[in-house]
Design a protein around this motif. Structure first.
Motif, short mmCIF file in Angstrom:
data_model
loop_
_atom_site.label_atom_id
_atom_site.label_comp_id
_atom_site.label_asym_id
_atom_site.label_seq_id
_atom_site.Cartn_x
_atom_site.Cartn_y
_atom_site.Cartn_z
N HIS A 289 43.54 -13.36 93.70
CA HIS A 289 44.59 -12.84 93.71
C HIS A 289 44.95 -12.71 95.05
O HIS A 289 44.34 -12.12 95.94
N LEU A 290 46.31 -12.70 95.45
CA LEU A 290 46.75 -12.19 96.71
C LEU A 290 47.68 -10.95 96.87
O LEU A 290 48.51 -10.92 96.13
N HIS A 291 47.35 -10.07 97.87
CA HIS A 291 48.19 -8.80 97.92
C HIS A 291 48.57 -8.57 99.40
O HIS A 291 47.51 -8.79 100.36
N TYR A 292 49.64 -8.34 99.61
CA TYR A 292 50.33 -8.07 101.09
C TYR A 292 50.81 -6.72 100.85
O TYR A 292 51.76 -6.23 100.18
N ILE A 293 50.23 -5.88 101.87
CA ILE A 293 50.65 -4.33 101.97
C ILE A 293 51.24 -4.20 103.23
O ILE A 293 51.00 -4.25 104.40
N LEU A 294 52.42 -3.72 103.06
CA LEU A 294 53.34 -3.34 104.28
C LEU A 294 53.62 -1.70 104.60
O LEU A 294 54.02 -1.24 103.74
#
Length: 519
Positions: A368-373
């Motif tokens: 899984h891929l997560h992008y946290i801004l």
């Protein structure tokens, strides 16, 4: 509308980001010969791609709205979006999670959102939402053609009946107060005002006219391209190449050759490209440096807050996450004060994007891929680049700790591949004040008061990108390319009404190339 002077047969576009690609397509459609020079090895600019251990990480924007603008760019050369890109509508567009444990799914369908708001905050707020939605639709209709999708030569162009209509809608009041006129629940108001962060102004001070961004997010619809956001610039670049554009990747522009007030050639570290006109899409300081001049402004440009982005490829995920989840801290007004006065958020509000919930092929099987801004101050008011060199590892750990306490237990130990972008990296890429969001949308930096796409003292150069007209965001950057092309061709195609986006019959894979630092 003023246009560049003299011949414009061959145009060199500097930068293959979304603005440059939009400009190239509209120029090609008007019969111009186009050469695009790009310092990276692939298109995209801020919408780049980072490959780590089989994960395909979008390095820039993750939210796509207003796909009809993308359709217009393809249509300029006779192509169709549906033949080149599969856009997947997101339902919900966002999930909002609050510090008190409550949760709200943001739907762009009116009936679905009304029902969700009634569940979340009661029938009275659902009625208020109906009125708010109508107001957002009217606000968009007044603003788009006259104030957003428009080239300004003078502030006098604002003197139009649409200005009175905008005033009558309360567009010159304050955003938070105007949204509060319709809905009272403070949690709910955040969903329709957090977009002010993109404009670089707290909701309590932002003009209500900026609610047009909330229209794009909460009414017009949010989409995700199959293959990730980077599939969008790849598709635009392929379309432009098929229409005759010449692309030169790995070329860093070193200078512009001049003859009097005309640019005669673009010189890179690998070659020289004669031109009749040039479109410059780097951040404003780089463009002005190449031009050898900058416009005189009574006040220095004020920049938007920046952001830290943490890309995390993990061996697990958390079922409470939607494709886009906004994790709100308990603090709100304090958060904006911190961001605009130089402090890291003490109780952060974060955007968590999980693209593999929509396109599992962006990660290895079962991953899984997560992008946290995480918004943060820009380097003009907050920590500088050298401070970020020391601060980055600690801030990473702080973000992970915050997320673990907000329901993503085990996140740190689940990470198999990661990448982190801070104001230090944005500065290295040439972004002023260490922010990818460029100049803030204060009143004095909006519309005809924003840095214009024509620069005095140069007859045949045009600017495009988020620093110039009309501003920050994927839709407006795509518009900026069209407006730059219009300055060269002297034509301005009529903007069609928004229309449904046709879905592609087959998926378009993300490119295999994935190299380099965040773009």
């Amino acid at each position: 509308m003023r246009t560049v002077k003299g011949p414009t047969d061959h145009v060199v576009v500097v930068g293959a980001g979304l603005a440059g690609l939009s400009a190239a397509l509209h120029l090609l459609g008007a019969g111009r010969q186009v050469t695009v020079v790009e310092r990276d090895l692939l298109p995209g600019g801020r919408a780049g791609l980072l490959g780590r251990g089989g994960y395909r990480m979008d390095t820039g924007p993750t939210v796509l709205t207003m796909p009809d603008l993308v359709e217009d760019a393809f249509a300029a050369v006779g192509h169709r979006l549906s033949d080149r890109l599969e856009l997947i509508p997101l339902h919900p567009a966002y999930r909002a999670r609050y510090a008190d444990g409550t949760q709200l799914d943001v739907h762009t369908d009116a009936a679905a959102m009304e029902a969700e708001i009634e569940r979340f905050a009661g029938a009275r707020e659902a009625v208020g939402y109906q009125a708010l939605r109508t107001w957002l639709e009217r606000l968009y209709a007044v603003q788009m053609r006259r104030f957003i999708d428009a080239n300004f030569d003078s502030p006098l162009q604002l003197l139009h009946p649409d200005l009175a209509r905008l005033a009558a809608l309360g567009g010159f009041g304050r955003l938070d107060a105007r949204v509060g006129h319709f809905i009272k629940d403070e949690r709910l108001r955040r969903v329709f005002t957090f977009q002010a962060l993109y404009a670089g102004v707290p909701p309590s001070r932002a003009l209500a006219a900026y609610a047009v961004i909330a229209y794009m997010d909460t009414v017009a619809g949010v989409y995700f391209p199959r293959g990730g956001m980077h599939a969008l610039p790849r598709a635009l670049a392929d379309s432009a190449a098929e229409a005759g554009a010449e692309f030169r990747y790995g070329h860093t522009v070193s200078r512009l050759e001049r003859s009097g007030e005309r640019i005669t050639a673009v010189v890179t570290d690998q070659g020289r490209f004669p031109c009749d006109a040039v479109v410059l899409t780097p951040d404003l300081p780089d463009s002005y440096r190449l031009l050898g001049r900058a416009p005189h402004r009574p006040l220095a440009l004020r920049h938007s807050p920046s952001a830290v982005i943490l890309h995390a490829g993990t061996d697990r995920t958390w079922p409470g996450l939607a494709h886009h989840t906004i994790s709100f801290g308990a603090a709100w007004k304090k958060t904006f004060h911190e961001l605009t006065h130089g402090s890291l958020m003490s109780d952060p509000s974060l955007l968590i994007t999980r693209p593999t919930s929509t396109d599992p092929d962006l990660a290895p099987p079962g991953k899984h891929l997560h992008y946290i801004l995480a918004p943060c101050p820009n380097t003009d008011v907050g920590p500088g680049t050298e401070e970020w060199r020391q601060l980055a590892p600690r801030y990473r750990d702080s973000l992970l700790n915050t997320l673990e306490h907000r329901g993503m237990a085990g996140l740190a130990s689940a990470i198999e591949a990661e990448g982190m972008v801070t104001p230090l990296d944005w500065t290295a890429q040439g972004h002023a004040a260490g922010t990818p969001f460029s100049a803030a949308h204060t009143f004095s930096q909006t519309g005809p008061f924003r840095p214009r796409n024509l620069v005095r003292g140069t007859d045949n150069a045009v600017l495009a990108g988020c620093g110039t007209t009309p501003g920050v965001g994927v839709p407006t950057v795509i518009i900026s390319g069209k407006l730059a092309a219009a300055r060269i061709t002297g034509t301005r195609p009529a903007r069609p009404s928004p229309r449904p986006v046709r879905q592609a019959p087959r998926p378009v894979a993300a490119p295999d190339a994935a190299t380099g630092a965040p773009a």
